[in-house]
Design a protein around this motif. Structure first.
Motif, PDB file in Angstrom:
ATOM      1  N   GLY A 192      33.457  35.304  45.389  1.00 25.09           N
ATOM      2  CA  GLY A 192      33.720  34.209  46.315  1.00 25.09           C
ATOM      3  C   GLY A 192      34.936  33.358  45.999  1.00 25.09           C
ATOM      4  N   TRP A 193      35.854  33.874  45.195  1.00 18.24           N
ATOM      5  CA  TRP A 193      37.031  33.092  44.814  1.00 18.24           C
ATOM      6  C   TRP A 193      38.162  33.250  45.826  1.00 18.24           C
ATOM      7  CZ3 TRP A 193      38.486  30.826  39.762  1.00 18.24           C
ATOM      8  CH2 TRP A 193      37.353  30.515  39.002  1.00 18.24           C
ATOM      9  N   ASP A 194      38.825  32.146  46.127  1.00 17.75           N
ATOM     10  CA  ASP A 194      40.001  32.110  46.988  1.00 17.75           C
ATOM     11  C   ASP A 194      41.128  32.935  46.351  1.00 17.75           C
ATOM     12  OD1 ASP A 194      42.134  31.432  48.604  1.00 17.75           O
ATOM     13  OD2 ASP A 194      42.126  29.289  48.113  1.00 17.75           O
ATOM     14  N   TYR A 195      41.754  33.788  47.158  1.00 18.63           N
ATOM     15  CA  TYR A 195      42.829  34.627  46.599  1.00 18.63           C
ATOM     16  C   TYR A 195      43.987  33.815  46.032  1.00 18.63           C
ATOM     17  CZ  TYR A 195      45.823  33.908  50.691  1.00 18.63           C
ATOM     18  OH  TYR A 195      46.625  33.360  51.650  1.00 18.63           O
ATOM     19  N   ARG A 196      44.152  32.591  46.547  1.00 17.49           N
ATOM     20  CA  ARG A 196      45.271  31.772  46.042  1.00 17.49           C
ATOM     21  C   ARG A 196      45.055  31.316  44.599  1.00 17.49           C
ATOM     22  NH1 ARG A 196      45.973  27.083  50.169  1.00 17.49           N
ATOM     23  NH2 ARG A 196      43.815  26.850  49.486  1.00 17.49           N
ATOM     24  N   LEU A 197      43.895  31.630  44.040  1.00 14.81           N
ATOM     25  CA  LEU A 197      43.646  31.340  42.623  1.00 14.81           C
ATOM     26  C   LEU A 197      43.827  32.580  41.746  1.00 14.81           C
ATOM     27  CD1 LEU A 197      40.617  28.942  42.986  1.00 14.81           C
ATOM     28  CD2 LEU A 197      42.803  28.387  41.911  1.00 14.81           C
ATOM     29  N   GLY A 198      44.250  33.696  42.349  1.00  9.76           N
ATOM     30  CA  GLY A 198      44.377  34.937  41.582  1.00  9.76           C
ATOM     31  C   GLY A 198      45.377  34.813  40.436  1.00  9.76           C
ATOM     32  N   LYS A 199      46.539  34.288  40.735  1.00  8.87           N
ATOM     33  CA  LYS A 199      47.549  34.114  39.673  1.00  8.87           C
ATOM     34  C   LYS A 199      47.093  33.041  38.681  1.00  8.87           C
ATOM     35  CE  LYS A 199      51.126  35.614  39.069  1.00  8.87           C
ATOM     36  NZ  LYS A 199      52.401  35.295  39.642  1.00  8.87           N
ATOM     37  N   GLY A 200      46.474  31.994  39.179  1.00 10.52           N
ATOM     38  CA  GLY A 200      45.999  30.920  38.296  1.00 10.52           C
ATOM     39  C   GLY A 200      44.970  31.420  37.304  1.00 10.52           C
ATOM     40  N   LEU A 201      44.094  32.286  37.770  1.00 11.88           N
ATOM     41  CA  LEU A 201      43.092  32.897  36.900  1.00 11.88           C
ATOM     42  C   LEU A 201      43.766  33.680  35.777  1.00 11.88           C
ATOM     43  CD1 LEU A 201      39.899  33.415  37.117  1.00 11.88           C
ATOM     44  CD2 LEU A 201      40.583  35.682  37.896  1.00 11.88           C
ATOM     45  N   PHE A 202      44.781  34.421  36.131  1.00 15.84           N
ATOM     46  CA  PHE A 202      45.506  35.204  35.138  1.00 15.84           C
ATOM     47  C   PHE A 202      46.218  34.276  34.148  1.00 15.84           C
ATOM     48  CE2 PHE A 202      49.198  37.976  33.900  1.00 15.84           C
ATOM     49  CZ  PHE A 202      48.455  38.971  33.295  1.00 15.84           C
ATOM     50  N   ILE A 203      46.769  33.186  34.640  1.00 15.07           N
ATOM     51  CA  ILE A 203      47.444  32.215  33.758  1.00 15.07           C
ATOM     52  C   ILE A 203      46.447  31.619  32.761  1.00 15.07           C
ATOM     53  CG2 ILE A 203      48.548  29.933  33.714  1.00 15.07           C
ATOM     54  CD1 ILE A 203      49.851  30.696  36.431  1.00 15.07           C
ATOM     55  N   ILE A 204      45.264  31.256  33.248  1.00 18.18           N
ATOM     56  CA  ILE A 204      44.242  30.689  32.358  1.00 18.18           C
ATOM     57  C   ILE A 204      43.879  31.688  31.262  1.00 18.18           C
ATOM     58  CG2 ILE A 204      41.808  29.991  32.253  1.00 18.18           C
ATOM     59  CD1 ILE A 204      42.245  28.836  35.143  1.00 18.18           C
ATOM     60  N   ALA A 205      43.717  32.950  31.660  1.00 16.27           N
ATOM     61  CA  ALA A 205      43.325  33.977  30.690  1.00 16.27           C
ATOM     62  C   ALA A 205      44.430  34.260  29.679  1.00 16.27           C
ATOM     63  CB  ALA A 205      42.940  35.258  31.419  1.00 16.27           C
TER      64      ALA A 205
ATOM     65  N   LEU B 201      45.711  24.103  21.385  1.00 18.05           N
ATOM     66  CA  LEU B 201      44.304  23.994  21.768  1.00 18.05           C
ATOM     67  C   LEU B 201      44.159  23.110  23.006  1.00 18.05           C
ATOM     68  CD1 LEU B 201      41.487  24.724  20.375  1.00 18.05           C
ATOM     69  CD2 LEU B 201      41.489  22.317  19.692  1.00 18.05           C
ATOM     70  N   PHE B 202      44.884  22.011  22.986  1.00 20.66           N
ATOM     71  CA  PHE B 202      44.822  21.089  24.123  1.00 20.66           C
ATOM     72  C   PHE B 202      45.403  21.753  25.378  1.00 20.66           C
ATOM     73  CE2 PHE B 202      46.430  17.244  26.434  1.00 20.66           C
ATOM     74  CZ  PHE B 202      45.199  16.648  26.647  1.00 20.66           C
ATOM     75  N   ILE B 203      46.481  22.502  25.213  1.00 24.77           N
ATOM     76  CA  ILE B 203      47.083  23.211  26.350  1.00 24.77           C
ATOM     77  C   ILE B 203      46.096  24.214  26.951  1.00 24.77           C
ATOM     78  CG2 ILE B 203      48.866  24.902  26.969  1.00 24.77           C
ATOM     79  CD1 ILE B 203      50.703  23.475  24.893  1.00 24.77           C
ATOM     80  N   ILE B 204      45.417  24.965  26.078  1.00 27.54           N
ATOM     81  CA  ILE B 204      44.430  25.941  26.564  1.00 27.54           C
ATOM     82  C   ILE B 204      43.338  25.235  27.370  1.00 27.54           C
ATOM     83  CG2 ILE B 204      42.594  27.526  25.818  1.00 27.54           C
ATOM     84  CD1 ILE B 204      44.473  28.204  23.390  1.00 27.54           C
ATOM     85  N   ALA B 205      42.873  24.114  26.846  1.00 26.51           N
ATOM     86  CA  ALA B 205      41.784  23.393  27.514  1.00 26.51           C
ATOM     87  C   ALA B 205      42.229  22.778  28.835  1.00 26.51           C
ATOM     88  CB  ALA B 205      41.241  22.307  26.584  1.00 26.51           C
ATOM     89  N   ARG B 206      43.485  22.354  28.921  1.00 29.50           N
ATOM     90  CA  ARG B 206      43.970  21.656  30.106  1.00 29.50           C
ATOM     91  C   ARG B 206      44.500  22.581  31.197  1.00 29.50           C
ATOM     92  NH1 ARG B 206      43.958  18.580  32.549  1.00 29.50           N
ATOM     93  NH2 ARG B 206      45.719  17.165  32.670  1.00 29.50           N
ATOM     94  N   THR B 207      44.834  23.800  30.865  1.00 24.59           N
ATOM     95  CA  THR B 207      45.426  24.696  31.856  1.00 24.59           C
ATOM     96  C   THR B 207      44.526  24.923  33.085  1.00 24.59           C
ATOM     97  OG1 THR B 207      46.856  25.743  30.229  1.00 24.59           O
ATOM     98  CG2 THR B 207      46.403  27.005  32.209  1.00 24.59           C
ATOM     99  N   PRO B 208      43.221  25.118  32.914  1.00 23.40           N
ATOM    100  CA  PRO B 208      42.393  25.263  34.128  1.00 23.40           C
ATOM    101  C   PRO B 208      42.499  24.055  35.057  1.00 23.40           C
ATOM    102  CG  PRO B 208      41.173  25.979  32.186  1.00 23.40           C
ATOM    103  CD  PRO B 208      42.443  25.343  31.684  1.00 23.40           C
ATOM    104  N   GLY B 209      42.571  22.856  34.484  1.00 18.69           N
ATOM    105  CA  GLY B 209      42.713  21.662  35.314  1.00 18.69           C
ATOM    106  C   GLY B 209      44.023  21.663  36.086  1.00 18.69           C
ATOM    107  N   LEU B 210      45.075  22.103  35.446  1.00 23.35           N
ATOM    108  CA  LEU B 210      46.368  22.166  36.144  1.00 23.35           C
ATOM    109  C   LEU B 210      46.320  23.184  37.273  1.00 23.35           C
ATOM    110  CD1 LEU B 210      48.678  21.894  33.013  1.00 23.35           C
ATOM    111  CD2 LEU B 210      48.283  20.129  34.739  1.00 23.35           C
ATOM    112  N   VAL B 211      45.674  24.319  37.020  1.00 21.56           N
ATOM    113  CA  VAL B 211      45.532  25.328  38.085  1.00 21.56           C
ATOM    114  C   VAL B 211      44.760  24.732  39.267  1.00 21.56           C
ATOM    115  CG1 VAL B 211      44.440  27.540  38.689  1.00 21.56           C
ATOM    116  CG2 VAL B 211      45.701  27.308  36.527  1.00 21.56           C
ATOM    117  N   ALA B 212      43.687  23.998  38.968  1.00 25.85           N
ATOM    118  CA  ALA B 212      42.886  23.396  40.041  1.00 25.85           C
ATOM    119  C   ALA B 212      43.725  22.413  40.867  1.00 25.85           C
ATOM    120  CB  ALA B 212      41.668  22.683  39.445  1.00 25.85           C
ATOM    121  N   HIS B 213      44.528  21.594  40.195  1.00 26.35           N
ATOM    122  CA  HIS B 213      45.322  20.610  40.931  1.00 26.35           C
ATOM    123  C   HIS B 213      46.429  21.264  41.758  1.00 26.35           C
ATOM    124  CE1 HIS B 213      43.572  16.784  39.807  1.00 26.35           C
ATOM    125  NE2 HIS B 213      43.314  17.302  38.622  1.00 26.35           N
TER     126      HIS B 213
END
Lengths: 233, 233, 233, 233
Positions: A192-205, B201-213
């Motif tokens: 159920g994830w929005d495709y516009r988060l596809g690159k963001g997901l990869f960045i997080i990983a 460590l802080f960057i890893i933790a904060r990256t999901p928040g940046l993706v969300a914004h």
């Protein structure tokens, strides 16, 4: 003047993430907190297991790829961790990590597998999520993600559509494996994830890997210099 | 010519992360895989629980802080996810997220709590990890991390040293709370992490928040413009 | 809330740069406009000539250095011009282009040449602005800048101080050439520029080169991949 | 393994820029050296005059726009000049500075003015280079660039095509001014520049402004924080 509003989170004494109190988010596993933050709800145990697998599958890929080279080269120029990690993330453009998002987009479109394959073949392009340089029979990362999705009962119509794309392509052109990008794209779409988060997901990983490489680079004495050659007149 | 060697990972058919096969890493929780990647071993269950809490505690902090403003402003200029997230990470300099690393460094130094407080007071500076704008009695995030570390039996000499710094500072100047940066720095040091990974460590933790914004910003119709004023002659 | 005020410029109908109407700035040469923008006044003809030489001297340095490698690698990942040029600029840290600023700072300090050399030798460090890998007798770029400064009557006490540093160093340790960073730092200091603009000056001069390399990279078919080697256990 | 070849420049004793010895480039004005570097030949005096005007016209635009806000916000987070300037450049995406390149691309296409206007109107989009929020009759920067190009005898068929686009648009929809992006795009196209350098040209012109703003920000005591509001449930 800009108006800074968000539905994501707040800070301070009453800090929340998507409506959950920060204190409660601190009791969640990191992957579950990522899910909450980006998708707005909490994953089930099964969804959490699959999501962890997907994130862990992309965590690092050796030292020679563009994002790692970029991050380490910038660090070697005499920079701080944040600057170097950002340079690595900049490298994650359309050609390097972009296939997941493109693949999610076509899976989430109204187009049928047949129409999708038609369109790509017409433009003479590779289909995102299909084909691998090394693996001819199967991509073990893709298989592992698909198997886990099926075991957990989470593989749905997008996984099915991805398999149809692969089959259509094999019938018209040549049989190629579904690669890890295709498997991630299909499963994330079923989740159920929005495709516009596809690159963001990869960045997080990938960010933890970039941090690790920048940290390792800190012990290198010199800056990175490649052998360049002038071939002008 | 530069020589690209790494002890972190490899890619391809025999892909490993710190010696572990990628297939096995895919069965690890994401936070555990991050630990393996950055520290080189696998966390115990207790270490994993505490590490998840630390990562989840920093995952997002509302919309007005520099990294979020930077990421969303860049996105509004008409950019891709990777470009905008990188701009957010660039904002995480010494003054915004840097206290964890500075605090880990002093905790991991040979200097005693007394010497550390002396040195900072001499230079008239705030001590990293001590003091909070809002909380006078206790910082709930810091308390939660410390309590969990103690319950799990993972609080050691660095947590002790951090408390001594706080006490020394209270005796000489004024009593201030230990903030979340101080708690994270102390606990991560007791967990055996190199201080040079504090910012990472802080960057890893904060990256999901940046993706969300950045994802939320995609739905904004216009680019971000602040009211500027020319005050030159 | 942040308050966005500036003494630099305004936009709109009454746009000015440092008090000059934009229409008049458009009649200025680009280098003169840069001078106005950064220093707040207009250069004399002689200052302008010297400033142009300094900017042109750093405009590009081949393909193997960290900033060029970083910019081109990021472009090859499938990115836009702004993203790739920014990645190149990120590489310009302390170790890659930082000597000009450090050298301007010591020249603009109260310390004498003798004290400066003492301090660096004590810490066992190289002195910024002194020494070159290739040139033993003289660095032709440095000589050209110094000669032009002297011919134009613009070499002053900072050029003198830089020469004293070189001489002091030769007496205590070994005779080394003044390099281009040292010459630029001395001349820019004599021209009255704040040392905190040293790195910025270098960035301005190098940006056209990064744009040129990213443009050239657009014709490359594949992304940049280095030969990486895993040397872990 | 990647092969680093370039036709742009070399470094070291025999350093050249596009075949010109670096020593000779140092005698060129900065704008002329930029032209040589990016276009591969030397500008005539008239071309140089016009090019200087174009570069100076975009050098800075006050403090509220996305690139300046991004650069200053990142600097306020406790960063170095290169990191902050890069964050400003990142903001220069499609929506902020992208019109020059898009406009150069349509001017350099085979499409006629009529076809271009048809196509944009069909998609309901604004045409790049046409229209201005403030100016109804004429954009003074655009007029200055066009006048100078005509006086110098350098306005050619692309300026003509841009005027036709404006006229076509006025006939079908509404009369709007040609803005500065349109004028720059038309003139640079007549000067023979590849449209893929449109954004790069803008980056080169804007970098000095970003350096100036980051320098000014260094004197600000605190980091930039906007008033954010949580509007989630």
């Amino acid at each position: 003047m800009t108006d800074w509003k968000t539905e994501i989170s707040s800070s301070g004494e009453d800090a929340v993430i998507r409506g959950e109190k920060l204190g409660e988010v601190m009791d969640m596993d990191f992957a579950d907190a990522i899910w909450l933050l980006l998708k707005g709800d909490k994953p089930s145990n099964k969804e959490s297991e699959l999501f962890n697998t997907i994130l862990s599958s992309s965590i690092d890929h050796g030292v020679g790829n563009p994002s790692t080279v970029s991050a380490r080269t910038v660090q070697s120029g005499g920079n701080e961790m944040n600057t170097s990690v950002a340079a690595g993330i900049l490298a994650l453009g359309d050609a390097h990590g972009g296939a997941i998002e493109e693949c999610m987009q076509i899976l989430q479109s109204e187009d049928t597998a047949e129409e999708i394959v038609d369109e790509y073949l017409e433009e003479g392009e590779k289909i995102p999520g299909i084909g691998h340089k090394v693996y001819e029979d199967e991509d073990p990362r893709a298989q592992k993600i698909l198997s886990k999705a099926e075991e957990l009962g989470l593989a749905g119509e997008k996984v099915e559509k991805m398999k149809e794309i692969q089959k259509e392509f094999a019938e018209r052109k040549v049989g190629l494996v579904m690669n890890v990008d295709g498997a991630v794209a299909a499963v994330m779409s079923d989740l159920g994830w929005d495709y516009r988060l596809g690159k963001g997901l990869f960045i997080i990983a990938r960010t933890p890997g970039l941090v690790a490489h920048v940290h390792e680079e800190m012990d290198e004495p010199d800056f990175r210099r490649e052998d360049g050659e002038y071939v002008g007149e």
